[in-house]
Design a protein around this motif. Structure first.
Motif, PDB file in Angstrom:
ATOM      1  N   UNK A  34       0.854  -0.938  -0.024  1.00 28.67           N
ATOM      2  CA  UNK A  34      -0.094  -0.023  -0.072  1.00 28.67           C
ATOM      3  C   UNK A  34       1.015   1.306   0.000  1.00 28.67           C
ATOM      4  N   UNK A  35       0.354   2.331  -0.619  1.00 26.21           N
ATOM      5  CA  UNK A  35       1.249   3.535  -0.520  1.00 26.21           C
ATOM      6  C   UNK A  35       1.363   4.357   0.911  1.00 26.21           C
ATOM      7  N   UNK A  36       2.078   5.198   0.783  1.00 28.81           N
ATOM      8  CA  UNK A  36       2.274   6.000   2.131  1.00 28.81           C
ATOM      9  C   UNK A  36       0.798   6.768   2.327  1.00 28.81           C
ATOM     10  N   UNK A  37       0.363   6.708   3.438  1.00 31.69           N
ATOM     11  CA  UNK A  37      -1.094   7.647   3.935  1.00 31.69           C
ATOM     12  C   UNK A  37      -0.747   8.814   4.818  1.00 31.69           C
ATOM     13  N   UNK A  38      -1.405   9.618   4.645  1.00 34.81           N
ATOM     14  CA  UNK A  38      -1.408  10.712   5.972  1.00 34.81           C
ATOM     15  C   UNK A  38      -2.835  10.833   6.593  1.00 34.81           C
ATOM     16  N   UNK A  39      -2.548  10.768   7.799  1.00 36.92           N
ATOM     17  CA  UNK A  39      -3.636  10.550   8.935  1.00 36.92           C
ATOM     18  C   UNK A  39      -4.124  11.829   8.837  1.00 36.92           C
ATOM     19  N   UNK A  40      -5.578  12.060   8.686  1.00 29.67           N
ATOM     20  CA  UNK A  40      -6.381  13.335   8.526  1.00 29.67           C
ATOM     21  C   UNK A  40      -7.150  13.437  10.098  1.00 29.67           C
ATOM     22  N   UNK A  41      -7.514  12.163  10.524  1.00 31.98           N
ATOM     23  CA  UNK A  41      -8.191  12.472  11.871  1.00 31.98           C
ATOM     24  C   UNK A  41      -8.153  10.967  12.643  1.00 31.98           C
ATOM     25  N   UNK A  42      -8.567  11.013  13.950  1.00 29.10           N
ATOM     26  CA  UNK A  42      -8.528   9.782  14.630  1.00 29.10           C
ATOM     27  C   UNK A  42      -9.108   9.970  15.990  1.00 29.10           C
ATOM     28  N   UNK A  43      -9.657   8.960  16.514  1.00 29.46           N
ATOM     29  CA  UNK A  43     -10.325   8.443  17.677  1.00 29.46           C
ATOM     30  C   UNK A  43     -10.054   7.246  18.319  1.00 29.46           C
ATOM     31  N   UNK A  44     -10.495   7.364  19.522  1.00 29.40           N
ATOM     32  CA  UNK A  44     -10.483   6.109  20.322  1.00 29.40           C
ATOM     33  C   UNK A  44     -11.837   5.618  20.797  1.00 29.40           C
ATOM     34  N   UNK A  45     -11.852   4.300  21.279  1.00 31.78           N
ATOM     35  CA  UNK A  45     -13.178   3.585  21.780  1.00 31.78           C
ATOM     36  C   UNK A  45     -13.150   2.713  22.658  1.00 31.78           C
ATOM     37  N   UNK A  46     -13.862   2.893  23.816  1.00 33.30           N
ATOM     38  CA  UNK A  46     -13.947   1.965  24.892  1.00 33.30           C
ATOM     39  C   UNK A  46     -15.341   2.036  25.255  1.00 33.30           C
ATOM     40  N   UNK A  47     -15.688   1.166  26.439  1.00 34.17           N
ATOM     41  CA  UNK A  47     -16.968   1.307  26.994  1.00 34.17           C
ATOM     42  C   UNK A  47     -16.879   1.888  28.690  1.00 34.17           C
ATOM     43  N   UNK A  48     -17.567   1.465  29.502  1.00 36.90           N
ATOM     44  CA  UNK A  48     -17.579   2.092  30.764  1.00 36.90           C
ATOM     45  C   UNK A  48     -16.163   1.538  31.769  1.00 36.90           C
ATOM     46  N   UNK A  49     -15.648   0.565  31.626  1.00 35.92           N
ATOM     47  CA  UNK A  49     -14.592   0.137  32.281  1.00 35.92           C
ATOM     48  C   UNK A  49     -13.369   0.786  31.797  1.00 35.92           C
ATOM     49  N   UNK A  52     -11.645  -1.870  36.623  1.00 36.33           N
ATOM     50  CA  UNK A  52     -12.657  -2.674  36.949  1.00 36.33           C
ATOM     51  C   UNK A  52     -13.076  -3.126  38.286  1.00 36.33           C
ATOM     52  N   UNK A  53     -13.068  -1.755  38.991  1.00 37.18           N
ATOM     53  CA  UNK A  53     -13.505  -1.779  40.539  1.00 37.18           C
ATOM     54  C   UNK A  53     -14.487  -0.762  40.764  1.00 37.18           C
ATOM     55  N   UNK A  54     -15.191  -0.591  41.613  1.00 38.08           N
ATOM     56  CA  UNK A  54     -16.302   0.214  42.062  1.00 38.08           C
ATOM     57  C   UNK A  54     -15.645   1.523  42.339  1.00 38.08           C
ATOM     58  N   UNK A  55     -14.447   1.679  42.142  1.00 38.10           N
ATOM     59  CA  UNK A  55     -13.999   3.208  42.297  1.00 38.10           C
ATOM     60  C   UNK A  55     -14.270   3.766  41.168  1.00 38.10           C
ATOM     61  N   UNK A  56     -14.634   2.878  39.811  1.00 38.47           N
ATOM     62  CA  UNK A  56     -14.918   3.476  38.894  1.00 38.47           C
ATOM     63  C   UNK A  56     -16.364   3.805  38.667  1.00 38.47           C
ATOM     64  N   UNK A  57     -16.689   5.213  38.703  1.00 37.93           N
ATOM     65  CA  UNK A  57     -18.083   5.681  39.107  1.00 37.93           C
ATOM     66  C   UNK A  57     -18.978   5.076  37.950  1.00 37.93           C
ATOM     67  N   UNK A  58     -18.445   5.223  36.529  1.00 33.06           N
ATOM     68  CA  UNK A  58     -19.510   4.966  35.529  1.00 33.06           C
ATOM     69  C   UNK A  58     -19.818   3.592  35.634  1.00 33.06           C
ATOM     70  N   UNK A  59     -18.831   2.483  35.926  1.00 35.62           N
ATOM     71  CA  UNK A  59     -18.816   1.153  35.938  1.00 35.62           C
ATOM     72  C   UNK A  59     -20.043   0.958  37.196  1.00 35.62           C
ATOM     73  N   UNK A  90     -22.185  -5.489  24.639  1.00 31.62           N
ATOM     74  CA  UNK A  90     -23.142  -4.857  25.563  1.00 31.62           C
ATOM     75  C   UNK A  90     -22.380  -4.168  26.526  1.00 31.62           C
ATOM     76  N   UNK A  91     -23.118  -3.275  27.459  1.00 31.12           N
ATOM     77  CA  UNK A  91     -22.931  -2.463  28.539  1.00 31.12           C
ATOM     78  C   UNK A  91     -21.550  -2.888  29.316  1.00 31.12           C
ATOM     79  N   UNK A  92     -21.572  -4.147  29.653  1.00 31.31           N
ATOM     80  CA  UNK A  92     -20.578  -4.564  30.805  1.00 31.31           C
ATOM     81  C   UNK A  92     -19.757  -5.383  30.092  1.00 31.31           C
ATOM     82  N   UNK A  93     -19.528  -5.486  28.428  1.00 29.90           N
ATOM     83  CA  UNK A  93     -18.357  -5.774  27.883  1.00 29.90           C
ATOM     84  C   UNK A  93     -17.291  -4.836  27.590  1.00 29.90           C
ATOM     85  N   UNK A  94     -16.525  -5.015  26.805  1.00 33.70           N
ATOM     86  CA  UNK A  94     -15.220  -3.948  26.567  1.00 33.70           C
ATOM     87  C   UNK A  94     -14.820  -3.890  25.090  1.00 33.70           C
TER      88      UNK A  94
END
Length: 441
Positions: free
Chosen positions: A325-340, A400-407, A427-431
């Motif tokens: 593949x040719x060289x590419x330029x990264x225009x934008x980026x994001x990350x994704x997780x759940x509540x943990x 993955x503890x109760x210190x994590x308010x969202x979890x 699902x909600x409790x998967x990651x």
């Protein structure tokens, strides 16, 4: 001048109100997504301490892409809403002085800036066939709407904007491409052409087209850049609804998606890629694509498994850029997780180009409720590059503890009193541990 004297001179109308107008009133207005308005001194005074603490911590305005000592991208990002250090200091001084109002004649002109409601040059607007009403006013709701642009030829998206139908409950939206029609089999409400979809669109072989959060502006590519959408492709708009905890269901919503296309095949083709959530293990030091060894792996080898009652657990996904593949330029980026999830760092190690390694994105305080796509604030020729032989790593950290308010809130809502073993899933409790990239050639 002493600190107390400086603080006494700071007033709401002269010093703080201009900041609130610029940085807060995109959400904190009557009927907005924020839980309370900030349009008058009477609105702001009771929340002075909260405003000072939330802005000082960086929690407000919400913006995840914050450089750290371990991960500092070379470039900033477009539409960064964060307060300057001087603005934060002004709010701190105002709060320390007792949040004085000052002279109303010092106030800036009323904020008459209308919310952005349209993509410049919009050519196509897609809307679900009927309004959607939340089941109740207590619980967050994640709904995917299947939209058909009815394209008869490959078209190149040059701009996008998500227009919330009910600004009081639309928290954010992600739009995915469905090239196989898999989403149609998931529809449970034919009236709105929608289905429940926490965590993702619910099908494989997809790519992220665009993202939106309250206060966000239209995403516009340079004039010579376009993202191809082939004929027959469906667009799946995942809307996160956030009611304000009332017993009465809020009014209906009919959020729409606006698109703009290039007039012809653009010079630079933008391609969206979701990478991560790998289960196939790769050895540390390998340049292959897969899941790297983690700190809590069993003796049998790497596995995506977040044990209960463990804080600071990490999982790292690796993407080896293949040959051909040719060289590419990264225009934008994001990350994704759940509540943990608690943080995401995305880095690249290059085989020949420079710099030899760099941080592409750091989200040190992951918040599932405020997901964005981050577009680099630089010209195409200066964008970070990736080419065969390079290796991208997506490092996700979890609590993955109760210190994590969202979890903890999510567990309690499901009648669970202890953290659970967490694996990959929708699902909600998967990651998840994902990186989203838009690159141009």
């Amino acid at each position: 001048m002493s600190a107390s004297t400086a603080s006494a001179q700071v007033t709401y109308h002269a010093d703080v109100e201009p900041i609130v107008q610029e940085k807060c009133q995109g959400c904190h207005v009557a009927g907005g997504i924020a839980p309370f308005p900030l349009t008058t001194y009477a609105d702001a005074k009771p929340y002075a301490t909260l405003i000072a603490s939330e802005t000082a911590s960086g929690a407000m305005p919400p913006w995840g892409a914050v450089p750290t000592s371990d991960c500092t991208p070379r470039f900033g990002f477009l539409n960064d809403p964060r307060l300057t250090s001087a603005q934060i200091a002004t709010i701190q001084a105002w709060n320390a002085a007792g949040a004085p109002e000052g002279d109303p004649s010092d106030a800036p002109p009323p904020n008459t800036t209308a919310p952005v409601t349209s993509l410049p040059g919009v050519q196509l607007e897609l809307t679900p066939p009927a309004p959607y009403t939340l089941p109740n006013g207590m619980d967050d709701d994640f709904r995917c709407f299947v939209l058909d642009p009815k394209l008869t030829a490959t078209s190149y998206v040059n701009g996008t904007f998500t227009v919330p139908g009910n600004e009081t409950i639309v928290h954010h939206a992600l739009v995915f491409a469905d090239t196989t029609g898999a989403s149609t089999a998931l529809i449970t409400d034919p009236t709105t052409q929608s289905y429940e979809c926490f965590g993702g669109p619910g099908f494989d072989n997809t790519s992220l087209v665009t993202a939106w959060a309250p206060g966000g502006n239209p995403i516009e590519y340079p004039s010579d850049v376009g993202q191809p959408i082939d004929p027959g492709t469906l667009l799946v708009m995942q809307v996160h609804y956030h009611p304000h905890g009332t017993t009465v269901p809020p009014g209906p919503d009919q959020t729409s998606l606006q698109l703009r296309f290039t007039a012809s095949t653009p010079t630079h083709i933008a391609t969206a890629l979701l990478a991560g959530n790998f289960t196939n293990p790769v050895a540390a030091g390998s340049m292959d694509t897969g899941l790297l060894p983690g700190p809590d792996d069993p003796a049998s080898g790497p596995v995506f498994d977040i044990p209960p009652n463990v804080k600071g657990h990490t999982e790292t996904m690796q993407v080896g850029i293949p040959n051909g593949i040719p060289q590419v330029h990264l225009l934008g980026i994001a990350g994704h997780q759940h509540y943990v999830g608690t943080s995401v760092d995305i880095t690249i190690t290059r085989q020949t180009a420079s710099p030899a390694s760099e941080c592409l994105l750091s989200i040190p305080q992951w918040d599932f409720n405020w997901q964005r796509f981050y577009m680099y604030d630089t010209s195409i020729d200066q964008l970070p590059t990736a080419e065969p032989g390079d290796v991208i790593q997506i490092k996700c950290t979890y609590d993955n503890t109760f210190d994590n308010a969202e979890l903890a809130q999510s567990l309690i809502a499901r009648g669970l009193s202890q953290p659970q073993d967490v694996r990959l899933g929708e699902t909600t409790l998967d990651e998840m541990c994902l990186g989203a990239f838009v690159y141009v050639q």
